[in-house]
Design a protein around this motif. Structure first.
Motif, short mmCIF file in Angstrom:
data_model
loop_
_atom_site.label_atom_id
_atom_site.label_comp_id
_atom_site.label_asym_id
_atom_site.label_seq_id
_atom_site.Cartn_x
_atom_site.Cartn_y
_atom_site.Cartn_z
N LEU B 58 42.14 -46.20 10.77
CA LEU B 58 41.82 -44.77 10.70
C LEU B 58 42.51 -44.13 9.49
O LEU B 58 41.94 -43.26 8.83
N LYS B 78 33.53 -37.11 8.86
CA LYS B 78 33.62 -36.59 10.23
C LYS B 78 35.05 -36.17 10.57
O LYS B 78 35.26 -35.20 11.29
N LEU B 79 36.01 -36.92 10.05
CA LEU B 79 37.41 -36.57 10.29
C LEU B 79 37.73 -35.22 9.68
O LEU B 79 38.41 -34.38 10.28
N ALA B 81 35.59 -32.86 9.04
CA ALA B 81 34.87 -31.81 9.78
C ALA B 81 35.72 -31.34 10.95
O ALA B 81 35.84 -30.14 11.21
N MET B 82 36.32 -32.29 11.65
CA MET B 82 37.19 -31.93 12.78
C MET B 82 38.46 -31.23 12.28
O MET B 82 38.86 -30.19 12.81
N VAL B 86 40.06 -27.43 13.22
CA VAL B 86 41.36 -27.29 13.89
C VAL B 86 42.29 -26.43 13.03
O VAL B 86 42.96 -25.52 13.53
N THR B 173 44.18 -35.06 15.37
CA THR B 173 43.49 -34.42 16.51
C THR B 173 42.80 -35.48 17.36
O THR B 173 42.90 -35.46 18.59
N PHE B 174 42.10 -36.39 16.72
CA PHE B 174 41.38 -37.43 17.46
C PHE B 174 42.34 -38.31 18.27
O PHE B 174 42.07 -38.64 19.42
N ILE B 175 43.45 -38.67 17.67
CA ILE B 175 44.35 -39.63 18.33
C ILE B 175 45.29 -38.94 19.32
O ILE B 175 45.51 -39.43 20.42
N GLY B 177 45.28 -35.39 20.17
CA GLY B 177 44.81 -34.18 20.84
C GLY B 177 45.08 -32.92 20.04
O GLY B 177 45.78 -32.93 19.02
N LYS B 178 44.50 -31.82 20.51
CA LYS B 178 44.54 -30.57 19.75
C LYS B 178 45.95 -29.96 19.69
O LYS B 178 46.37 -29.48 18.64
N LYS B 179 46.65 -29.99 20.81
CA LYS B 179 47.98 -29.39 20.83
C LYS B 179 48.90 -30.08 19.83
O LYS B 179 49.64 -29.42 19.08
N GLU B 182 48.04 -29.13 16.33
CA GLU B 182 48.55 -27.80 15.95
C GLU B 182 50.05 -27.84 15.67
O GLU B 182 50.54 -27.20 14.73
#
Lengths: 418, 209
Positions: B58, B78-79, B81-82, B86, B173-175, B177-179, B182
């Motif tokens: 990755l 795609k990475l 884009a995410m 975020v 974020t993918f691995i 999570g969102k928290k 951030e």
């Protein structure tokens, strides 16, 4: 002559000009060259035609490939500019709390907003939490910049950011292999201006169309207007009579005009969409992110978007071959005929399959070999692009914004170039 | 009439395009060879540390741009884009959540800052690109410039570096999570010697002058 050539060089190297030399300019230069040759002061008249012939044969007279000069074709970075029409004031650039748009004088008092029946109805209809104040809901419906009341720009911007994240997260995790054009079309199908405007209309938001004079004549209470969508100026409200089929474009609408399709975003459409985004932004300001996420999932992501119908393949076979190559499949892609009937009749049917070694990627039925082949390839491509991962337990995978998230899906590796 | 069932190849073998030597294609002009090697990924790994570590494949995808080998290797579209979503979401919350003196604030959140140049440029391409350059995260990136002799901005390196930074946030974020992503943005991009805030404000002040 040199000065003309220099002019030619600078002409072809200006930013935005095409690589191909302008033929009209080349013609002018050639003509000038010939004119100068003809007016060359030959001393011996007999030699002149010979030299002229030699010169004309000489390849130098043809438009030569000119030495390349530095081409600056990259557009410079467009820095964000301050909107001075809002009268922004701040202490320092990074003191975010000090920013204030002086064009707005006040917010609607909660006591006035509570009197509006439309606001109460909308609040109840959308099942907004109790913490969501009526004054914020009224602000979400205000697009007027110059009325003194704070408008919905900030709320709308915030709502758009939330929508953008949660919709992208949903698509990137649930459909990781979607090609980017389809991904973008899907995002647009969830949160495009037209779609959000339709949602706003379905929520029963009304537009404030009556002028101050009409309101005074009808003895309409002042608070009624605060529950309606306000985007029309007093002048447009007064000019109600509009020719059927004739619409005068405003400056904002002109900016949204697509020159190729001649389509534009109607101001009313934009106003409805903006109010929907602002209502979502308002949920975050009063109730936090979790409530915003729940609202987006139940009102926006719950809508059915036919992703499969968004695909359009110009060269499907080549695309599938490139996908197989990108995936590193060892065996070559082959299209095989699986079954057929009535080849010599007027209603022949063929069934073809797209195979890689012993693995069948897709199959299709058609009335000709070509049709069956194309259908098989398209079927294989859609099966690949529409793949949606599931968790080890067989349930839907978790999203990054969920509690106890664990990555179980895949990350899209990018589209193939055809 | 009985259905005749048999299998045979109708036509078509994959038309093989003219191939270049893979060893040359999978190599940058500076000599780095494509692959999840320690030398290629060291700067990314060092920046992420153990707290935000991501798998090697990755990480390689993070530093690979669409322009490299014509998109045949996994790249970071795609990475990024995410990551951009975020980042923009976190920065929007970041700028509105501080203490404010604005009486028009909604529930204590100053929304007047949204849409201002600093709010836009904090997560903009320029700030991210310059951040990658300052922290030397863009030292190894697999991409192809149309003219590498041009400047940082004109050669496209700014854009590719910014996209790599978005992809880095996206990969976290993918691995994790969102928290966690951030927290990563706050810790690594907004605190420390080089920050997005510092770069964006300096850039805007220069622009205004």
């Amino acid at each position: 002559m040199i000065s003309y050539i220099n002019y030619f060089v600078s002409y072809t190297n200006t930013p935005g000009s095409c690589r191909t030399p302008n033929l009209r300019k080349v013609f002018q230069i050639q003509t000038l060259q010939k004119l100068e040759i003809r007016s060359f002061p030959f001393t011996t008249p007999n030699i002149a035609p010979v030299m002229l012939r030699l010169l004309l044969r000489n390849s130098r007279l043809a438009p030569r490939r000119l030495p390349a000069t530095t081409r600056i074709t990259v557009a410079s970075y467009n820095t964000a500019q301050l909107d001075t029409s809002l009268g922004p004031k701040y202490d320092s650039i990074t003191d975010y709390g000090s920013y204030r748009n002086s064009v707005f004088t006040h917010r609607l008092p909660e006591s006035t907003a509570l009197q509006s029946p439309q606001l109460a109805a909308l609040h109840s209809r959308l099942r907004l939490p109790q913490e969501y104040t009526f004054s914020t809901l009224s602000q979400a419906l205000n697009m007027d910049k110059f009325g003194g009341l704070a408008n919905n720009f900030g709320l709308s911007t915030l709502g758009k950011t939330f929508l953008s994240y949660y919709i992208s997260e949903h698509l990137l995790l649930k459909y990781p292999r979607l090609p980017m054009p389809v991904h973008n079309a899907a995002v647009d199908a969830y949160m495009g201006v037209e779609v959000l405007a339709e949602i706003g209309r379905s929520w029963g938001i009304e537009v404030d169309r009556s002028s101050k004079l009409d309101k005074a004549l009808a003895k309409e209470p002042e608070f009624l207007q605060y529950g309606r969508l306000r985007y029309l100026s007093e002048r447009s409200k007064e000019l109600k009579a509009e020719e059927t089929g004739v619409h005068e474009l405003s400056a904002e609408e002109l900016q949204t005009m697509n020159n190729s399709t001649h389509q534009f975003v109607h101001r009313e459409t934009e106003a409805f969409a903006s109010s929907v985004r602002a209502i979502i932004g308002g949920i975050y300001t009063h109730c936090g992110e979790e409530a915003t996420k729940t609202f987006i999932h139940s009102h926006i992501l719950s809508r059915k978007v036919p992703l499969q119908e968004m695909f359009q393949f110009s060269r499907p076979t080549m695309e599938l071959a490139r996908v197989c190559e990108k995936l590193g499949l060892e065996d070559p892609l082959e299209i095989r005929l699986i079954a057929e009937t009535g080849r010599l009749s007027s209603h022949a049917i063929f069934m073809a399959g797209a195979f890689v070694g012993k693995e069948k990627l897709g199959e299709g039925v058609g009335s000709s070999l070509g049709e069956a082949k194309t259908r098989a390839v398209v079927n294989a491509l859609i099966s690949y692009y529409m793949y949606s991962p599931i968790s080890a337990e067989g349930t839907e995978i978790k999203l990054p914004s969920e509690e106890k998230y664990q990555f179980e899906g895949i990350v899209g590796t990018g589209d193939v170039a055809i | 009439m009985a259905l005749r069932i048999f299998t045979r190849s109708v036509f078509m073998q994959t038309r093989m395009p003219i191939r270049k030597d893979p060893s040359k294609v999978l190599q940058l002009a500076t000599g780095e060879k494509y692959g999840a090697t320690e030398s290629n990924l060291s700067s990314i790994k060092l920046f992420l540390a153990d707290k935000y570590a991501i798998p090697d494949d990755l990480a390689l995808q993070v530093i690979t741009h669409k322009s490299f080998t014509n998109g045949l290797k996994p790249y970071n579209e795609k990475l990024s884009a995410m990551g951009s979503k975020v980042l923009n979401l976190f920065l929007a919350k970041f700028v509105v959540e501080g203490a404010t003196t604005n009486d028009l604030a909604v529930n204590g959140k100053n929304l007047d800052v949204l849409g201002t140049p600093i709010a836009k440029e904090l997560g903009g391409r320029m700030a991210l690109g310059l951040f990658a350059q300052s922290t030397k995260l863009n030292n190894t990136m697999f991409w192809k410039s149309y003219n590498s002799l041009l400047s940082f901005q004109e050669s496209g390196e700014l854009k590719v570096s910014a996209q790599m930074m978005y992809a880095l946030v996206g990969a976290v974020t993918f691995i994790h999570g969102k928290k966690a992503a951030e927290a990563f943005v706050r810790e690594k991009l907004l605190e420390g010697p080089v920050t997005l805030e510092g770069i964006a404000s300096e850039f805007l002040e220069q622009n205004q002058a």
